[in-house]
Design an enzyme around this catalytic site. Structure first.
Site, PDB file in Angstrom:
ATOM      1  N   CYS A  79     -30.182 -54.005 -31.487  1.00 35.55           N
ATOM      2  CA  CYS A  79     -31.088 -52.928 -31.436  1.00 35.55           C
ATOM      3  C   CYS A  79     -32.466 -53.462 -31.928  1.00 35.55           C
ATOM      4  O   CYS A  79     -32.563 -53.632 -33.088  1.00 35.55           O
ATOM      5  CB  CYS A  79     -30.409 -51.740 -32.205  1.00 35.55           C
ATOM      6  SG  CYS A  79     -31.738 -50.355 -32.205  1.00 35.55           S
ATOM      7  N   TYR A 210     -39.156 -49.113 -22.546  1.00 31.61           N
ATOM      8  CA  TYR A 210     -38.282 -48.210 -22.546  1.00 31.61           C
ATOM      9  C   TYR A 210     -38.907 -47.188 -21.150  1.00 31.61           C
ATOM     10  O   TYR A 210     -38.012 -46.924 -20.318  1.00 31.61           O
ATOM     11  CB  TYR A 210     -37.580 -47.310 -23.443  1.00 31.61           C
ATOM     12  CG  TYR A 210     -37.003 -48.397 -24.363  1.00 31.61           C
ATOM     13  CD1 TYR A 210     -35.579 -48.023 -24.402  1.00 31.61           C
ATOM     14  CD2 TYR A 210     -37.338 -49.296 -25.295  1.00 31.61           C
ATOM     15  CE1 TYR A 210     -34.743 -48.701 -25.103  1.00 31.61           C
ATOM     16  CE2 TYR A 210     -36.636 -49.992 -26.153  1.00 31.61           C
ATOM     17  CZ  TYR A 210     -35.176 -49.770 -26.200  1.00 31.61           C
ATOM     18  OH  TYR A 210     -34.463 -50.599 -26.967  1.00 31.61           O
TER      19      TYR A 210
END
Length: 369
Positions: A79, A210
């Site tokens: 992450c 994203y």
């Protein structure tokens, strides 16, 4: 609008005792992309802070005092938002004060699991998935079960998952426990500029990739793509004449940009369709990224294998086959960068961190070597 948390979908109504999924009940399909819609990140986090004096929050949230050994940082290697906290903890030498738990690279719609630990259980918290720490504090927690998260070890309850604030507090509230020679990652005289640069980097780059990857329409994707590359062009120009983003030393702003750049060619270029150019085709940004990668505390936290496994396996909406690509070859990260010619002092008046803590090393074959 689709609401997505930094590294996982919204929490479901699964209970904390759920550990083994034998069906497709907890698939992530539909968790990331909403047809026809642009991607909007859910930025509502648990805003509790751990401070040197344990003061209450501005809205009356409970205060948590800095206490070495009291808290555990849960941060998956895959992450980018969690990777920030791992880097800052290492740069500041907080390993003895804040322990580190690292879930595996994949998760289902419930949360990250400790599948790499013996028995699939975090050895300190005694839980199989980070979801349990959230539910220990908030039994009906309705938002995304995300990392990084800091957990109060004694109670087993999550304290905060506010990734932007966690690293700032490591730098400013835990100063008594910084290592000798720790750099000042958030110098007071540069904070306004660091905050300004970091805001643009977050909205347009960290989150911009994203917005491209999780766009629900061609129009939303096109808009996100244009915004991303406008910002990357700005960064390319800015870093052509200066070694670091703000000032002449590494700061919080560099940490925040680095974790996206480290994933760009391996994931965002193809998986998220951010493909105008590869990072390796942007001279200033590629040199800058290699400079940081080769600085102790940065590249030694990057696990390319886990990074690719996370994105390509978890995001079933955009990679239903869940196949993980073999490339790109990461060896280029170790090539000379030549950025020393721009001057700068990576750690200011401080020194580099020492070797990676035993047990926290990136697995052989997972880095650039």
């Amino acid at each position: 609008m689709s609401q997505e948390s930094p590294s996982g979908p919204q929490a479901t109504n699964a209970t904390a005792s759920d550990s083994t999924d034998t069906s497709n009940e907890h698939s992530t399909l539909g968790a990331y992309v909403t047809g026809g819609a642009e991607f909007n990140r859910d930025t509502n986090y648990i805003e509790d802070r751990i401070t040197h004096d344990g003061r209450p929050g501005i809205n009356g949230e409970p205060g948590w005092p800095v206490e070495p050994g009291r808290y555990r940082l849960i941060a998956a290697r895959a992450c980018p938002w969690a990777n920030r906290a791992v880097i800052v903890r290492r740069l500041l030498g907080l390993e003895d004060s804040i322990s580190l738990g690292q879930p595996g690279p994949t998760h289902d719609a419930r949360s990250w699991t400790f599948d790499l630990d013996p028995g699939g259980v975090d050895p300190v918290l005694g839980i199989e998935r980070i979801q349990s720490a959230y539910f220990r504090r908030f039994p009906d927690y309705p938002r995304g079960i995300t990392v990084p998260a800091i957990v109060d070890i004694a109670s087993g309850a999550v304290v905060t998952n506010s990734f932007p604030q966690i690293t700032l507090d490591f730098a400013t509230e835990w100063t008594r426990f910084h290592r000798v020679g720790a750099p000042d990652l958030y110098p007071e005289h540069l904070r306004a500029e660091i905050d300004s640069v970091s805001k643009r980097v977050f909205t347009e780059v960290n989150n911009g990739v994203y917005r491209c990857g999780f766009a629900g329409s061609q129009e939303a994707y096109g808009s996100a793509y244009t915004r991303l590359w406008t910002a990357l062009d700005w960064l390319e120009e800015r870093l052509t004449g200066q070694r670091y983003l703000v000032g002449d030393t590494i700061t919080e702003a560099d940490v925040r940009l680095f974790t996206t750049l480290a994933r760009f060619d391996a994931v965002y270029h193809g998986h998220f369709k951010c493909n105008r150019q590869k990072l390796t085709e942007l001279p200033a940004l590629w040199g800058y990224a290699r400079d940081l990668f080769q600085t102790p505390g940065f590249g030694d936290t990057i696990d390319f294998v886990q990074i690719k496994q996370h994105y390509y396996i978890v995001h079933e909406d955009i990679n239903p086959t869940r196949m993980v690509p073999q490339g790109p070859d990461p060896a280029g990260w170790l090539e000379p960068h030549g950025r020393e010619s721009l001057g700068g002092r990576p750690f200011g008046d401080g020194t580099p961190p020492g070797p990676v803590r035993l047990g926290e090393e990136v697995s052989p074959g997972h880095g650039a070597a």
